[in-house]
Design a protein around this motif. Structure first.
Motif, PDB file in Angstrom:
ATOM      1  N   VAL A 224     104.013 -14.866  69.347  1.00 45.57           N
ATOM      2  CA  VAL A 224     105.392 -14.489  69.353  1.00 45.57           C
ATOM      3  C   VAL A 224     105.609 -14.218  70.880  1.00 45.57           C
ATOM      4  N   HIS A 225     106.538 -14.953  71.648  1.00 43.86           N
ATOM      5  CA  HIS A 225     106.634 -14.449  73.141  1.00 43.86           C
ATOM      6  C   HIS A 225     108.093 -14.195  73.449  1.00 43.86           C
ATOM      7  N   ASP A 226     108.484 -12.910  73.776  1.00 47.33           N
ATOM      8  CA  ASP A 226     109.553 -12.376  74.136  1.00 47.33           C
ATOM      9  C   ASP A 226     110.598 -12.524  72.904  1.00 47.33           C
ATOM     10  N   GLY A 227     109.801 -12.248  71.819  1.00 41.52           N
ATOM     11  CA  GLY A 227     110.782 -12.239  70.522  1.00 41.52           C
ATOM     12  C   GLY A 227     110.973 -13.383  69.910  1.00 41.52           C
ATOM     13  N   SER A 228     110.309 -14.682  70.422  1.00 41.11           N
ATOM     14  CA  SER A 228     110.758 -15.875  69.765  1.00 41.11           C
ATOM     15  C   SER A 228     109.254 -16.390  69.432  1.00 41.11           C
ATOM     16  N   ALA A 229     109.120 -17.304  68.459  1.00 38.25           N
ATOM     17  CA  ALA A 229     107.780 -17.882  67.930  1.00 38.25           C
ATOM     18  C   ALA A 229     107.743 -19.169  68.676  1.00 38.25           C
ATOM     19  N   LEU A 230     106.192 -19.314  69.382  1.00 39.07           N
ATOM     20  CA  LEU A 230     105.904 -20.701  70.209  1.00 39.07           C
ATOM     21  C   LEU A 230     105.673 -21.691  69.130  1.00 39.07           C
ATOM     22  N   ARG A 231     106.245 -22.848  69.299  1.00 41.48           N
ATOM     23  CA  ARG A 231     106.307 -23.657  68.145  1.00 41.48           C
ATOM     24  C   ARG A 231     105.499 -24.964  68.482  1.00 41.48           C
ATOM     25  N   GLY A 232     105.395 -25.265  69.882  1.00 44.11           N
ATOM     26  CA  GLY A 232     104.815 -26.342  70.268  1.00 44.11           C
ATOM     27  C   GLY A 232     105.727 -27.695  70.367  1.00 44.11           C
ATOM     28  N   ALA A 233     105.362 -28.800  70.987  1.00 46.50           N
ATOM     29  CA  ALA A 233     106.063 -29.782  71.157  1.00 46.50           C
ATOM     30  C   ALA A 233     106.645 -30.509  69.937  1.00 46.50           C
ATOM     31  N   TRP A 234     105.783 -30.560  68.802  1.00 47.10           N
ATOM     32  CA  TRP A 234     106.409 -30.999  67.522  1.00 47.10           C
ATOM     33  C   TRP A 234     106.488 -30.038  66.351  1.00 47.10           C
ATOM     34  N   GLY A 235     106.550 -28.643  66.742  1.00 50.99           N
ATOM     35  CA  GLY A 235     106.674 -27.795  66.015  1.00 50.99           C
ATOM     36  C   GLY A 235     105.489 -27.271  65.184  1.00 50.99           C
ATOM     37  N   ASN A 236     104.202 -27.782  65.393  1.00 51.52           N
ATOM     38  CA  ASN A 236     103.163 -27.437  64.701  1.00 51.52           C
ATOM     39  C   ASN A 236     101.941 -26.484  65.349  1.00 51.52           C
ATOM     40  N   ALA A 237     102.334 -25.799  66.337  1.00 49.95           N
ATOM     41  CA  ALA A 237     101.451 -25.030  67.159  1.00 49.95           C
ATOM     42  C   ALA A 237     101.312 -23.797  66.155  1.00 49.95           C
ATOM     43  N   GLY A 238      99.967 -23.471  66.060  1.00 50.08           N
ATOM     44  CA  GLY A 238      99.467 -22.306  65.336  1.00 50.08           C
ATOM     45  C   GLY A 238      98.606 -22.798  64.045  1.00 50.08           C
ATOM     46  N   GLU A 239      98.077 -24.109  64.225  1.00 54.05           N
ATOM     47  CA  GLU A 239      97.219 -24.543  63.241  1.00 54.05           C
ATOM     48  C   GLU A 239      95.796 -23.878  63.245  1.00 54.05           C
ATOM     49  N   ILE A 240      95.679 -22.678  63.515  1.00 54.71           N
ATOM     50  CA  ILE A 240      94.424 -22.169  63.779  1.00 54.71           C
ATOM     51  C   ILE A 240      93.221 -22.546  62.856  1.00 54.71           C
ATOM     52  N   GLY A 241      93.945 -22.667  61.563  1.00 49.72           N
ATOM     53  CA  GLY A 241      92.775 -22.887  60.442  1.00 49.72           C
ATOM     54  C   GLY A 241      92.060 -24.051  60.513  1.00 49.72           C
ATOM     55  N   HIS A 242      92.577 -25.118  61.457  1.00 49.27           N
ATOM     56  CA  HIS A 242      91.944 -26.370  61.675  1.00 49.27           C
ATOM     57  C   HIS A 242      91.160 -26.432  63.064  1.00 49.27           C
ATOM     58  N   ILE A 243      90.761 -25.265  63.614  1.00 52.39           N
ATOM     59  CA  ILE A 243      90.006 -25.177  64.623  1.00 52.39           C
ATOM     60  C   ILE A 243      88.627 -25.290  64.080  1.00 52.39           C
ATOM     61  N   PRO A 244      87.701 -26.262  64.421  1.00 51.38           N
ATOM     62  CA  PRO A 244      86.066 -26.444  63.940  1.00 51.38           C
ATOM     63  C   PRO A 244      85.537 -25.246  64.457  1.00 51.38           C
ATOM     64  N   VAL A 245      84.809 -24.460  63.751  1.00 53.13           N
ATOM     65  CA  VAL A 245      84.150 -23.345  64.299  1.00 53.13           C
ATOM     66  C   VAL A 245      82.568 -23.216  63.854  1.00 53.13           C
ATOM     67  N   VAL A 246      82.145 -24.347  62.978  1.00 53.06           N
ATOM     68  CA  VAL A 246      80.904 -24.015  62.176  1.00 53.06           C
ATOM     69  C   VAL A 246      80.408 -25.552  62.476  1.00 53.06           C
ATOM     70  N   PRO A 247      79.547 -26.200  63.332  1.00 54.58           N
ATOM     71  CA  PRO A 247      79.071 -27.339  63.662  1.00 54.58           C
ATOM     72  C   PRO A 247      78.443 -27.808  62.425  1.00 54.58           C
ATOM     73  N   GLY A 248      78.815 -29.058  62.037  1.00 54.63           N
ATOM     74  CA  GLY A 248      78.332 -29.571  60.833  1.00 54.63           C
ATOM     75  C   GLY A 248      78.626 -28.679  59.509  1.00 54.63           C
ATOM     76  N   GLY A 249      79.473 -27.952  59.591  1.00 54.61           N
ATOM     77  CA  GLY A 249      79.751 -27.063  58.321  1.00 54.61           C
ATOM     78  C   GLY A 249      80.603 -27.606  57.317  1.00 54.61           C
ATOM     79  N   GLU A 250      81.299 -26.860  56.368  1.00 55.59           N
ATOM     80  CA  GLU A 250      81.904 -27.375  55.318  1.00 55.59           C
ATOM     81  C   GLU A 250      82.862 -28.610  55.593  1.00 55.59           C
ATOM     82  N   ALA A 251      82.780 -29.775  54.831  1.00 53.91           N
ATOM     83  CA  ALA A 251      83.988 -30.599  54.868  1.00 53.91           C
ATOM     84  C   ALA A 251      85.610 -29.938  54.744  1.00 53.91           C
TER      85      ALA A 251
END
Length: 388
Positions: A224-251
């Protein structure tokens, strides 16, 4: 961006929205202050305010005099001047709430509907909205906002897997929602709606730059920047859950392996057989590293934890982060903790979804509906007797 009035064609309906939005955002506020903010004359603002008062959108309040002369009257939104409905759909079920213009929840409802099909979901939503709006017979219901798990429009990730609404691909969300309720309809990702709810009604009111980490069935986040949510070019910014953090981890259903939400989400907690304390201890290192990544990417004043997780679980997670990795947020001059637990609770999504509808109908920036209604010769703010 500053809200400014206009003298162009169709200016009066637009200017009503300008003035009303200014009161909604900055009230209590005097007429002269509104005029300066929006670039209209005090006379024009006074005329518009008189119309808005007549139709119940705003209230005028005058403080008791403390010296010579009368203090100027200030204006604020009339909480009961209108209502909106917020809907939240998850793979577990459907929640709904009726709110007033101040964001207060009048009543809420829940329906168990695991992995509901669109037909079932919209039937249930129609019935829930009918029940909720029936609590304010004759009340002005401005619109309905729906929040659901994202991302949207991504072939390999949208509506795929246990943390999304599987089977909802290619559903015309806005059209179906409007058809089932008869209300102006809006939709947003649940994490963005929750961030909006926290900004308007929770701890977010005290910060201009913060990251909202959303614990839903999956995991998401919004800067949230200056009171507004940053949404990205197609409105999907924020999918932090799909950042790979464990190499070769769970599918992960997205096609990658080791994605963050496979370890840090309510869906991941549900696959853990031990206690909350054991789970937090197990995923603690992943959580702490995720916080450091967020901080280094966005440099927020703080990270606010919220979403569908219980306050107890969020407090446990926050408590596990006493020894965070070094990041740009590890400053000696910090005025707040690096991590705090939000106040919005599970209502944050519903209040944010309802606020999406209020803002959509009342905001002067809402061009699509304004243009459509203008072409049909009426103004959505117009009550009986209010000339365009």
């Amino acid at each position: 961006m500053a809200l400014r009035g206009t003298n162009q064609e169709f200016g009066r309906p637009y200017n009503r929205r300008i003035v009303l939005e200014s009161i909604r955002l900055h009230g209590p506020i005097a007429r002269g202050d509104i005029a300066r903010r929006v670039g209209l004359t005090v006379q024009t603002v006074s005329t518009i305010v008189r119309e808005l008062e007549e139709h119940g959108y705003v209230l005028s309040v005058r403080e008791e005099p403390r010296g010579r002369g009368l203090p100027p009257a200030t204006l604020r939104i009339n909480p009961e001047g209108g209502y909106a409905v917020g809907i939240h759909i998850t793979p577990l079920g459907i929640d709904a709430a009726l709110t007033n213009l101040s964001g207060d929840v009048i009543e809420s409802a829940h329906r168990e509907a695991p992995n509901a099909t669109p037909d079932l979901a919209f039937d249930l939503i129609g019935a829930m909205v009918n029940d909720l709006t029936g609590l304010r017979p004759g009340g002005r219901v401005l619109g309905i906002g729906m929040a659901l798990p994202g991302p949207f429009g991504v072939e390999s990730m949208s509506f795929v897997g246990p943390t999304t609404m599987t089977g909802w691909k290619d559903v015309s969300l806005r059209e179906r929602l409007a058809a089932s309720t008869g209300l102006p309809a809006f939709f947003e990702t649940d994490m963005a709606a929750a961030a909006m709810g926290e900004r308007l009604y929770g701890l977010g009111t005290g910060y201009s730059e913060y990251y909202y980490l959303y614990f839903g069935v999956g995991l998401g986040g919004v800067m949230v920047h200056d009171g507004s949510a940053l949404r990205g070019a197609w409105g999907n910014a924020g999918e932090i859950g799909h950042i790979p953090v464990v190499p070769g981890g769970e599918a992960c259903p997205c096609g990658n392996r080791g994605c963050l939400e496979r370890y840090l989400s309510l869906e991941a907690r549900g696959r853990w057989s031990g206690s909350d304390a054991d789970w937090v201890a197990e995923i603690g290192p992943v959580f702490r590293n995720a916080i450091a990544v967020v901080e280094n990417l966005f440099d927020p004043e703080t990270v606010i934890l919220g979403g569908l997780a219980s306050t107890d679980l969020l407090e446990r997670l926050a408590g596990s982060a006493t020894q965070l990795p070094n990041s740009v947020s590890a400053r000696r001059d910090r005025a707040s903790p690096r991590i705090i637990v939000g106040r919005g609770g599970q209502y944050a999504v519903l209040r944010g979804a309802a606020a999406l509808a209020v803002s959509g109908v009342l905001s002067p920036r809402f061009g699509q509906m304004f243009t459509a209604e203008r072409e049909r010769g009426r103004d959505l703010l117009q009550g009986k007797g209010m000339a365009a």
